[in-house]
Motif scaffolding. Structure first.
Motif, short mmCIF file in Angstrom:
data_model
loop_
_atom_site.label_atom_id
_atom_site.label_comp_id
_atom_site.label_asym_id
_atom_site.label_seq_id
_atom_site.Cartn_x
_atom_site.Cartn_y
_atom_site.Cartn_z
N UNK A 99 15.91 13.87 41.14
CA UNK A 99 15.14 13.53 39.95
C UNK A 99 15.44 12.12 39.46
N UNK A 100 16.54 11.51 39.91
CA UNK A 100 16.88 10.17 39.46
C UNK A 100 15.75 9.19 39.80
N UNK A 101 15.45 9.09 41.08
CA UNK A 101 14.40 8.18 41.50
C UNK A 101 13.03 8.60 41.03
N UNK A 102 12.81 9.91 41.00
CA UNK A 102 11.51 10.44 40.58
C UNK A 102 11.16 10.01 39.17
N UNK A 103 12.07 10.22 38.23
CA UNK A 103 11.77 9.88 36.84
C UNK A 103 11.93 8.39 36.56
N UNK A 104 12.70 7.70 37.38
CA UNK A 104 12.84 6.25 37.20
C UNK A 104 11.53 5.53 37.52
N UNK A 105 10.62 6.20 38.22
CA UNK A 105 9.35 5.59 38.59
C UNK A 105 8.43 5.37 37.39
N UNK A 106 8.72 6.01 36.27
CA UNK A 106 7.96 5.77 35.05
C UNK A 106 6.54 6.30 35.07
N UNK A 107 6.40 7.60 35.29
CA UNK A 107 5.06 8.21 35.35
C UNK A 107 4.46 8.40 33.96
N UNK A 108 3.14 8.34 33.91
CA UNK A 108 2.42 8.69 32.68
C UNK A 108 2.38 10.20 32.50
N UNK A 109 2.24 10.90 33.62
CA UNK A 109 2.06 12.35 33.62
C UNK A 109 3.01 12.96 34.65
N UNK A 110 3.63 14.08 34.31
CA UNK A 110 4.39 14.86 35.28
C UNK A 110 3.66 16.19 35.45
N UNK A 111 3.22 16.45 36.67
CA UNK A 111 2.47 17.66 37.00
C UNK A 111 3.42 18.66 37.67
N UNK A 112 3.59 19.82 37.07
CA UNK A 112 4.47 20.85 37.60
C UNK A 112 3.63 21.84 38.38
N UNK A 113 3.83 21.88 39.69
CA UNK A 113 3.04 22.74 40.57
C UNK A 113 3.98 23.60 41.41
N UNK A 114 4.75 24.42 40.71
CA UNK A 114 5.69 25.33 41.36
C UNK A 114 5.25 26.76 41.10
N UNK A 115 5.86 27.72 41.79
CA UNK A 115 5.54 29.12 41.52
C UNK A 115 6.10 29.53 40.16
N UNK A 116 5.53 30.57 39.59
CA UNK A 116 6.01 31.06 38.31
C UNK A 116 7.47 31.48 38.41
N UNK A 117 7.84 32.08 39.54
CA UNK A 117 9.22 32.57 39.72
C UNK A 117 10.24 31.44 39.75
N UNK A 118 9.83 30.27 40.23
CA UNK A 118 10.79 29.17 40.36
C UNK A 118 10.73 28.17 39.20
#
Length: 208
Positions: A99-118
Motif C-alpha cells: 500500500x505504500x507505493x499504491x497510496x503514494x501515487x495520489x489517486x483521486x478515487x480508490x475503487x475497492x473491488x474485492x469479495x464481500x468476505x475479504x
C-alpha cells in the motif's frame, strides 16, 4: 493527481470484474493503478497500468516476506518498467499488500473491488494514515448494508464514500453497457464534482 479532464483511479482487487471496468476507464482516458492479492502484473503491463504486488511468501520462515513493486511509467511514448524488491519482517505473520507505493501515487478515487468476505481484512490491512489521502472511496460490492457498514466503520469522516452495484459484468456487458442497470448510493459525499465525474464513466457507457 490526474489532469482536469480525467481521473486517477486506484483499484484494490484486480479480478475479472475490475479488469472489465478498467478497460472502459482506460478507453475513456482515465489513469489507473492497481493492487491485488493475486499476481496480475503481466496483464497490467499489457494494459499500461502500474501494479503493486507481493511476489513471495515463505511458510517455512514465518513472518518473512519478499515483495516486488512493479511500476509502469511512460516517457516519450516508450514504456519501461522499474522493479524493486524489498524484504521485510512482519511480526504478525500476515501478508500485507504494497500500500505504500499504491497510496503514494495520489489517486483521486480508490475503487475497492474485492469479495464481500475479504473486504474487512483488506480495509483492516490499510494503514489508517493512507485512508485520509484519497478524496473518494468507491466500492462495487453492491449497495447492501454489510459492505456499506464495513466501509463506514473503516473510513475516516473526511473520506467521501460512494457505494455502487453495476448490475452487469464481463459477459452481459461485453459488447456494450447500453440500457444495463447501475445502482449507486452517495453514502457520504462532499466533493460532488468528483463523485459526478466518476459516475460519468457509467453514464457515458450505460446511459444511466
Amino acid at each position: 493527481m490526474a489532469s482536469a479532464g480525467r481521473l486517477k483511479i486506484g483499484i484494490i482487487g484486480f479480478g475479472p470484474f475490475a479488469q472489465f471496468l478498467a478497460r472502459t476507464m482506460i478507453k475513456q482516458g482515465h489513469v489507473l493503478i492497481a493492487t491485488s492479492r493475486s499476481d496480475h502484473s503481466l496483464l497490467c503491463s499489457q494494459m499500461g497500468i502500474p501494479f503493486f504486488r507481493l511476489i513471495h511468501y515463505f511458510p517455512t520462515a514465518p513472518g518473512f516476506i519478499s515483495r516486488e513493486l512493479t511500476s509502469f511509467t511512460d516517457s516519450t511514448n516508450r514504456a519501461y518498467y522499474m522493479r524493486k524488491t524489498i524484504s521485510l519482517v512482519n511480526p504478525f505473520g500476515s501478508i500485507p499488500r504494497d500500500f505504500d507505493g499504491f497510496f503514494a501515487a495520489g489517486c483521486d478515487v480508490v475503487l475497492i473491488s474485492t469479495s464481500i468476505l475479504s473486504t474487512a481484512g483488506v480495509l483492516g490491512s490499510i494503514p489508517t494514515t493512507y485512508l485520509h489521502k484519497p478524496k473518494l472511496f468507491v466500492d462495487v460490492l453492491s449497495v447492501k448494508e454489510q459492505p456499506r457498514g464495513l466501509l463506514l466503520q473503516a473510513l475516516p469522516q473526511e473520506a467521501d464514500l460512494l457505494c455502487t452495484h453495476p448490475m452487469f459484468g464481463p459477459e452481459s456487458g461485453r459488447d456494450a453497457w447500453f440500457g444495463l442497470p447501475f445502482v449507486f448510493d452517495k453514502v457520504r459525499v462532499r466533493d460532488h464534482a468528483l463523485c459526478d465525474k466518476y459516475l460519468a464513466i457509467f453514464q457515458a457507457e450505460a446511459r444511466i
